[in-house]
Design an enzyme around this catalytic site. Structure first.
Site, PDB file in Angstrom:
ATOM      1  N   TYR A  48      -7.602   6.219   0.615  1.00 16.94           N
ATOM      2  CA  TYR A  48      -8.410   6.122  -0.617  1.00 16.94           C
ATOM      3  C   TYR A  48      -9.643   7.017  -0.597  1.00 16.94           C
ATOM      4  O   TYR A  48      -9.870   7.818  -1.510  1.00 16.94           O
ATOM      5  CB  TYR A  48      -8.805   4.659  -0.868  1.00 16.94           C
ATOM      6  CG  TYR A  48      -7.598   3.847  -1.262  1.00 16.94           C
ATOM      7  CD1 TYR A  48      -7.149   3.834  -2.577  1.00 16.94           C
ATOM      8  CD2 TYR A  48      -6.862   3.148  -0.308  1.00 16.94           C
ATOM      9  CE1 TYR A  48      -6.010   3.134  -2.933  1.00 16.94           C
ATOM     10  CE2 TYR A  48      -5.719   2.449  -0.653  1.00 16.94           C
ATOM     11  CZ  TYR A  48      -5.300   2.443  -1.971  1.00 16.94           C
ATOM     12  OH  TYR A  48      -4.168   1.771  -2.325  1.00 16.94           O
ATOM     13  N   GLU A  68      -3.393  15.271   7.833  1.00 17.75           N
ATOM     14  CA  GLU A  68      -2.887  13.891   7.831  1.00 17.75           C
ATOM     15  C   GLU A  68      -1.882  13.749   8.972  1.00 17.75           C
ATOM     16  O   GLU A  68      -0.931  14.519   9.075  1.00 17.75           O
ATOM     17  CB  GLU A  68      -2.233  13.581   6.473  1.00 17.75           C
ATOM     18  CG  GLU A  68      -1.361  12.340   6.437  1.00 17.75           C
ATOM     19  CD  GLU A  68      -2.066  11.046   6.871  1.00 17.75           C
ATOM     20  OE1 GLU A  68      -3.121  10.726   6.314  1.00 17.75           O
ATOM     21  OE2 GLU A  68      -1.531  10.378   7.787  1.00 17.75           O
ATOM     22  N   GLY A 133      -3.068   3.971   3.420  1.00 17.21           N
ATOM     23  CA  GLY A 133      -2.743   2.566   3.189  1.00 17.21           C
ATOM     24  C   GLY A 133      -2.094   2.311   1.839  1.00 17.21           C
ATOM     25  O   GLY A 133      -1.408   1.302   1.660  1.00 17.21           O
ATOM     26  N   GLY A 138      -0.130  -3.949  -0.705  1.00 16.92           N
ATOM     27  CA  GLY A 138       0.387  -4.761  -1.804  1.00 16.92           C
ATOM     28  C   GLY A 138      -0.182  -4.369  -3.151  1.00 16.92           C
ATOM     29  O   GLY A 138       0.161  -4.975  -4.164  1.00 16.92           O
ATOM     30  N   GLU A 380      -4.999 -14.893  -1.507  1.00 18.83           N
ATOM     31  CA  GLU A 380      -3.903 -14.365  -2.313  1.00 18.83           C
ATOM     32  C   GLU A 380      -2.696 -15.276  -2.106  1.00 18.83           C
ATOM     33  O   GLU A 380      -2.462 -15.780  -1.002  1.00 18.83           O
ATOM     34  CB  GLU A 380      -3.660 -12.905  -1.923  1.00 18.83           C
ATOM     35  CG  GLU A 380      -2.472 -12.590  -1.104  1.00 18.83           C
ATOM     36  CD  GLU A 380      -2.447 -11.124  -0.619  1.00 18.83           C
ATOM     37  OE1 GLU A 380      -3.500 -10.507  -0.404  1.00 18.83           O
ATOM     38  OE2 GLU A 380      -1.334 -10.627  -0.418  1.00 18.83           O
ATOM     39  N   HIS A 463      -7.221  -5.673   6.630  1.00 15.13           N
ATOM     40  CA  HIS A 463      -8.405  -5.064   6.003  1.00 15.13           C
ATOM     41  C   HIS A 463      -9.517  -4.768   7.022  1.00 15.13           C
ATOM     42  O   HIS A 463     -10.608  -5.325   6.912  1.00 15.13           O
ATOM     43  CB  HIS A 463      -8.991  -6.007   4.941  1.00 15.13           C
ATOM     44  CG  HIS A 463      -8.044  -6.449   3.882  1.00 15.13           C
ATOM     45  ND1 HIS A 463      -8.276  -7.561   3.091  1.00 15.13           N
ATOM     46  CD2 HIS A 463      -6.880  -5.920   3.446  1.00 15.13           C
ATOM     47  CE1 HIS A 463      -7.283  -7.710   2.236  1.00 15.13           C
ATOM     48  NE2 HIS A 463      -6.403  -6.732   2.431  1.00 15.13           N
ATOM     49  N   GLY A 491     -13.063   3.135   4.597  1.00 12.17           N
ATOM     50  CA  GLY A 491     -13.402   1.721   4.735  1.00 12.17           C
ATOM     51  C   GLY A 491     -14.453   1.427   5.799  1.00 12.17           C
ATOM     52  O   GLY A 491     -15.056   0.346   5.790  1.00 12.17           O
ATOM     53  N   ASN A 501      -9.685  -8.101  -1.547  1.00 13.60           N
ATOM     54  CA  ASN A 501      -8.931  -6.962  -1.007  1.00 13.60           C
ATOM     55  C   ASN A 501      -9.738  -5.677  -1.275  1.00 13.60           C
ATOM     56  O   ASN A 501     -10.278  -5.506  -2.361  1.00 13.60           O
ATOM     57  CB  ASN A 501      -7.564  -6.872  -1.682  1.00 13.60           C
ATOM     58  CG  ASN A 501      -6.891  -8.218  -1.772  1.00 13.60           C
ATOM     59  OD1 ASN A 501      -7.444  -9.141  -2.357  1.00 13.60           O
ATOM     60  ND2 ASN A 501      -5.736  -8.353  -1.202  1.00 13.60           N
TER      61      ASN A 501
HETATM   62  P1  FAE Z   1      -6.474   4.545   4.889  1.00 14.92           P
HETATM   63  O1  FAE Z   1      -5.857   4.222   3.590  1.00 14.92           O
HETATM   64  O2  FAE Z   1      -6.214   3.657   6.041  1.00 14.92           O
HETATM   65  O3  FAE Z   1      -6.014   6.043   5.248  1.00 14.92           O
HETATM   66  C1  FAE Z   1      -6.335   6.657   6.458  1.00 14.92           C
HETATM   67  C2  FAE Z   1      -5.356   7.801   6.679  1.00 14.92           C
HETATM   68  O4  FAE Z   1      -5.851   8.616   7.741  1.00 14.92           O
HETATM   69  C3  FAE Z   1      -3.956   7.358   7.083  1.00 14.92           C
HETATM   70  O5  FAE Z   1      -3.004   8.026   6.288  1.00 14.92           O
HETATM   71  C4  FAE Z   1      -3.846   7.780   8.553  1.00 14.92           C
HETATM   72  O6  FAE Z   1      -2.531   8.141   8.941  1.00 14.92           O
HETATM   73  C5  FAE Z   1      -4.770   8.979   8.590  1.00 14.92           C
HETATM   74  N1  FAE Z   1      -5.330   9.216   9.929  1.00 14.92           N
HETATM   75  C6  FAE Z   1      -5.861   8.298  10.755  1.00 14.92           C
HETATM   76  N2  FAE Z   1      -6.285   8.868  11.892  1.00 14.92           N
HETATM   77  C7  FAE Z   1      -5.987  10.217  11.769  1.00 14.92           C
HETATM   78  C8  FAE Z   1      -6.164  11.334  12.627  1.00 14.92           C
HETATM   79  N3  FAE Z   1      -6.735  11.203  13.832  1.00 14.92           N
HETATM   80  N4  FAE Z   1      -5.740  12.543  12.201  1.00 14.92           N
HETATM   81  C9  FAE Z   1      -5.167  12.687  10.973  1.00 14.92           C
HETATM   82  N5  FAE Z   1      -4.966  11.639  10.129  1.00 14.92           N
HETATM   83  C10 FAE Z   1      -5.383  10.417  10.524  1.00 14.92           C
HETATM   84  O7  FAE Z   1      -8.043   4.693   4.755  1.00 14.92           O
HETATM   85  N6  FAE Z   1      -5.962  -3.558   0.166  1.00 14.92           N
HETATM   86  C11 FAE Z   1      -6.101  -3.947  -1.115  1.00 14.92           C
HETATM   87  O8  FAE Z   1      -7.163  -3.755  -1.717  1.00 14.92           O
HETATM   88  N7  FAE Z   1      -5.066  -4.582  -1.770  1.00 14.92           N
HETATM   89  C12 FAE Z   1      -3.904  -4.883  -1.140  1.00 14.92           C
HETATM   90  O9  FAE Z   1      -2.998  -5.465  -1.759  1.00 14.92           O
HETATM   91  C13 FAE Z   1      -3.754  -4.509   0.222  1.00 14.92           C
HETATM   92  N8  FAE Z   1      -2.620  -4.811   0.897  1.00 14.92           N
HETATM   93  C14 FAE Z   1      -2.459  -4.333   2.185  1.00 14.92           C
HETATM   94  C15 FAE Z   1      -1.250  -4.547   2.842  1.00 14.92           C
HETATM   95  C16 FAE Z   1      -1.044  -3.992   4.105  1.00 14.92           C
HETATM   96  C17 FAE Z   1       0.242  -4.241   4.822  1.00 14.92           C
HETATM   97  C18 FAE Z   1      -2.064  -3.205   4.715  1.00 14.92           C
HETATM   98  C19 FAE Z   1      -1.855  -2.584   6.065  1.00 14.92           C
HETATM   99  C20 FAE Z   1      -3.263  -3.000   4.063  1.00 14.92           C
HETATM  100  C21 FAE Z   1      -3.474  -3.551   2.800  1.00 14.92           C
HETATM  101  N9  FAE Z   1      -4.660  -3.342   2.110  1.00 14.92           N
HETATM  102  C22 FAE Z   1      -4.817  -3.789   0.832  1.00 14.92           C
HETATM  103  C23 FAE Z   1      -5.770  -2.597   2.734  1.00 14.92           C
HETATM  104  C24 FAE Z   1      -5.914  -1.168   2.187  1.00 14.92           C
HETATM  105  O10 FAE Z   1      -4.667  -0.540   2.122  1.00 14.92           O
HETATM  106  C25 FAE Z   1      -6.883  -0.402   3.098  1.00 14.92           C
HETATM  107  O11 FAE Z   1      -8.117  -1.083   3.099  1.00 14.92           O
HETATM  108  C26 FAE Z   1      -7.091   1.020   2.636  1.00 14.92           C
HETATM  109  O12 FAE Z   1      -5.889   1.742   2.626  1.00 14.92           O
HETATM  110  C27 FAE Z   1      -8.095   1.735   3.527  1.00 14.92           C
HETATM  111  O13 FAE Z   1      -8.417   2.959   2.919  1.00 14.92           O
HETATM  112  P2  FAE Z   1      -9.127   4.098   3.731  1.00 14.92           P
HETATM  113  O14 FAE Z   1      -9.530   5.173   2.795  1.00 14.92           O
HETATM  114  O15 FAE Z   1     -10.188   3.479   4.576  1.00 14.92           O
END
Ligand code: FAE
Length: 523
Positions: A48, A68, A133, A138, A380, A463, A491, A501
C-alpha cells in the site's frame, strides 16, 4: 564488455515486461554478480505505502523504480490457488501450506504469495508479490474511529484525514459495499447473517464493513455469469477475479504514466549510505525456486521504503548490523500486532445448517465493542470456507495494544527477533474470553478448541504495525531521522495499533506523507 552484463543491462532497460516472463525461470540459472544500476528514486516493496508513493511520484513526472522480492502475479499468467486446492501461490518457498490452521496440504516450494515470519510466541503473515498484502488480504477497508486516530496520531490534522485522505484512499482503492438484499439472500453469507444475529442476541453492536472486492462482480459470480473467486474459496493465496488489489488500482495507474518500472523477484538485502548521502542497495535477483540468479547493486539519490512493517524493519536493522547503517535508537520500538487475536466457537447452530457449507471469503460483518471501557474491541465475523459445514464461527478480534513489543536483529542468524510474550496479549485474551462466553451464553456453542490451542489464537497476526513510527523514528512526513534522503511509507509508521484493519490507514498516511514530501521538494 562482459556478455552477461550486456544481457542484464538489456533486462534492466525493458524492466517489467521481461521479468514477467522470467517467472518461468526454475532453478538452473547460474548466479551472476556485479551488475550496477543507477536510478534517481528507488522504492523497495510494492504494497500500500509503496504503491501510493509510486503513483504520486510518477504523476509528478519523476522516474521511479520499484524493487519487489515477490512475483508479478498479474503479468506472470500463473493462477492463484484456492484454500481448498493450494498450489504455487500458497506459500513463499515452503513444502507445506502455512495457513493459520488445517495445514494438511503438501507443496512444491515456489515463491508464493503468502509468507509467514515465525517467532516464539507469534506468527506473522505477510503478502509477497507485486501488490504486497493486497494480493492475499481480505480487502476489509475500515476507517478507524476518529477518537482513536487522534489518540494514536496526536500530531496529525485529523480533520484533513477524515475529509480528504481517507476519502481519497477509498476512491483510489475502489472501496464499495455489499448490497443488503444480496447479503440477505446469498447462501454464501450465511456465516455473516448467523454471526450478526447471534452478536445482536448477545447484546453487541454489529457493523457493516466495506471492502475493495467488487461486490457487483460477486453478484455475477453467484449467478454463474463470470468465473468465481470469492465464492470459490480464493483469498489468502490470492484472488483471480473480483478483488481490486493494488495491481488493479494504484500500481496500474502509476504504470500508465510511463514513469514506473517494476522489477519482480528482486530482494533488497542491505542498504549502505554513501558519502554524498545517496544510497546503495545490495539486491539478489531470485528465480521462482528462491535461488539467487544474480547479485546486483542499485544506487539511488532518494530511497523510499515500502517493504511492509516486517520487511522495512528487517532491511534497516540488518543494514545496521552488517554495515553500521545509521539508525535512530527508536527504530524497532513501539511495535504491535494491532491487537490481533483469533478465536472462534464450535457447535454454532449444529442442527440448523450451522454457519454454511459454502462461504464467501470476503468478510462484510463486524462487531463493534470499542466503546466498552472494560472490554474494548472490534471483531470481524470471518469466513471459514472449508467446503463443508463445520458449525464453527471464526473471529479476528482487533484490540488496543497496551504493551508494545520490540523488534531487534540477531547478527549471528541474520534474523529478526521480537520481544513479545503472553504478557502482551493478556488483555486481548480477556476480551476474547468475554466475547465468546457472552456469545455462547446467549446462543449456545462452545469455545473453539478444535481450531486453536485451548480455543484462543493469541499467536496469529495479520496486522504487524510500528517499529518505525511517524514523528518518532521519522519526521512528520516519514523522513527517517538522521538521514537526508530516506523515507518510510508503510505500516511501520503506525505505532502498533489502529483499532481496525489497517489498509485504509496505511494508504491514507502514505498519501499524506508523499503529498508533503513532494510539496517540500524532498522527493
Ligand atoms: P505490504 O503490503 O506488506 O507490502 C510490502 C511488500 O514489500 C511485499 O510485497 C513484500 O514482498 C515486499 N518486500 C518486503 N521485503 C522486501 C525486500 N527486502 N526487498 C524487496 N521487496 C520486499 O506493506 N488489512 C486490512 O486492512 N483489511 C484486511 O481485510 C486484511 N486482511 C489481511 C489478511 C491477511 C491474510 C494478511 C496477511 C493481511 C491482511 N491485512 C488486512 C493486512 C494488510 O494487508 C497489511 O497491513 C498491508 O498489506 C501492509 O501494507 P504495507 O504497505 O505496510
Amino acid at each position: 564488455m562482459d556478455k552477461t552484463k550486456n544481457i542484464f543491462s538489456g533486462i534492466l532497460n525493458t524492466g517489467r515486461s521481461w521479468f514477467s516472463k522470467s517467472t518461468s525461470l526454475s532453478g538452473a540459472q547460474p548466479s551472476t554478480s556485479g551488475i550496477e544500476t543507477n536510478r534517481p528514486i528507488i522504492i523497495i516493496g510494492s504494497g500500500y505505502g509503496a504503491a501510493v508513493a509510486a503513483l504520486r511520484l510518477c504523476e509528478a513526472g519523476k522516474k521511479v523504480l520499484i524493487l519487489e522480492m515477490g512475483v508479478d502475479w498479474a503479468k506472470s499468467g500463473i493462477k492463484y490457488s484456492s484454500l481448498l486446492k493450494p498450489g504455487k501461490s500458497a506459500a513463499w518457498l515452503k513444502n507445506k501450506t502455512i495457513a493459520p490452521f488445517m495445514n494438511i496440504f503438501p507443496l512444491r516450494p515456489f515463491t508464493g504469495a503468502l509468507d509467514r515470519f515465525s517467532f516464539k510466541n507469534i506468527d506473522i503473515w505477510v503478502g509477497r508479490g507485486v501488490g504486497g498484502g493486497s494480493i492475499v488480504n481480505g480487502g476489509m477497508a475500515v476507517i478507524p474511529k476518529k477518537s482513536y486516530f487522534k489518540e494514536i496520531f496526536p500530531s496529525l490534522d485529523a480533520e484533513k484525514f477524515y475529509n480528504f485522505y481517507f476519502p481519497l484512499a477509498s476512491q483510489e482503492l475502489k472501496v464499495n459495499g455489499i448490497d443488503e438484499q444480496f447479503l440477505k439472500d446469498c447462501p454464501y453469507y450465511k456465516y455473516t447473517r448467523v454471526g450478526e444475529s447471534e452478536a445482536r442476541n448477545a447484546g453487541f453492536k454489529t457493523v457493516r464493513v466495506p471492502n475493495v472486492y467488487d461486490f457487483k462482480y460477486m453478484e455475477k459470480e453467484y449467478k454463474n455469469e463470470v468465473p468465481r473467486s470469492a465464492l470459490n474459496a480464493e483469498v489468502i493465496y490470492g484472488n483471480n477475479y473480483g478483488k481490486n488489489s493494488l495491481d488493479k488500482t494504484y500500481l496500474e495507474k502509476a504504470l500508465a504514466t510511463g514513469n514506473l518500472e517494476i522489477l519482480e523477484l528482486h530482494c533488497a538485502d542491505a542498504i549502505t549510505r554513501n558519502d554524498d548521502n545517496s544510497y546503495s542497495i545490495n539486491v539478489r535477483q531470485l528465480n521462482t525456486l528462491g535461488k539467487t540468479v544474480a547479485d546486483k547493486t542499485f544506487h539511488c539519490t532518494k530511497l523510499v521504503l515500502g517493504a511492509g512493517t516486517m520487511g522495512t524493519l528487517k532491511l534497516l536493522l540488518h543494514s545496521q548490523a552488517s554495515n553500521n547503517f545509521p539508525l535512530d535508537p527508536s527504530v524497532g520500538k513501539n511495535w504491535g500486532n494491532n491487537g490481533n487475536f483469533m478465536t472462534g466457537r464450535n457447535w454454532v447452530k449444529p442442527f440448523s445448517g450451522g454457519t454454511g457449507a459454502q462461504q464467501s471469503t470476503i468478510p462484510v460483518g463486524g462487531v463493534d465493542n470499542w466503546d466498552d471501557d472494560e472490554h474494548p474491541f472490534f471483531t470481524e465475523i470471518a469466513p471459514l470456507p472449508l467446503g463443508m459445514d463445520v458449525a464453527t464461527a471464526l473471529y479476528l478480534l482487533i484490540n488496543r495494544v497496551d504493551k508494545k513489543g520490540l523488534v531487534g536483529h540477531d547478527k549471528a542468524s541474520g534474523r529478526l527477533v521480537l520481544e513479545w510474550d503472553k504478557s502482551h496479549t493478556l488483555k486481548m485474551k480477556a476480551n476474547a474470553n468475554y466475547f465468546v462466553r457472552k456469545m455462547n451464553r446467549a446462543n449456545g456453542g462452545t469455545r473453539s478448541r478444535l481450531l486453536f490451542r485451548n480455543g484462543f489464537g493469541a499467536n496469529i497476526c495479520y496486522h504487524p504495525l510500528g517499529g518505525c513510527v511517524l514523528a518518532e523514528s521519522t519526521n512528520l512526513y516519514g523522513k527517517l531521522k538522521g538521514h537526508d534522503n530516506l523515507y518510510v511509507v508503510d505500516g511501520s509508521l503506525i505505532p502498533g495499533t489502529i483499532g481496525v484493519n489497517p489498509l485504509m490507514t496505511i494508504t491514507a498516511i502514505a498519501e499524506y506523507c508523499i503529498e508533503n514530501l513532494i510539496q517540500q521538494g524532498e522527493l
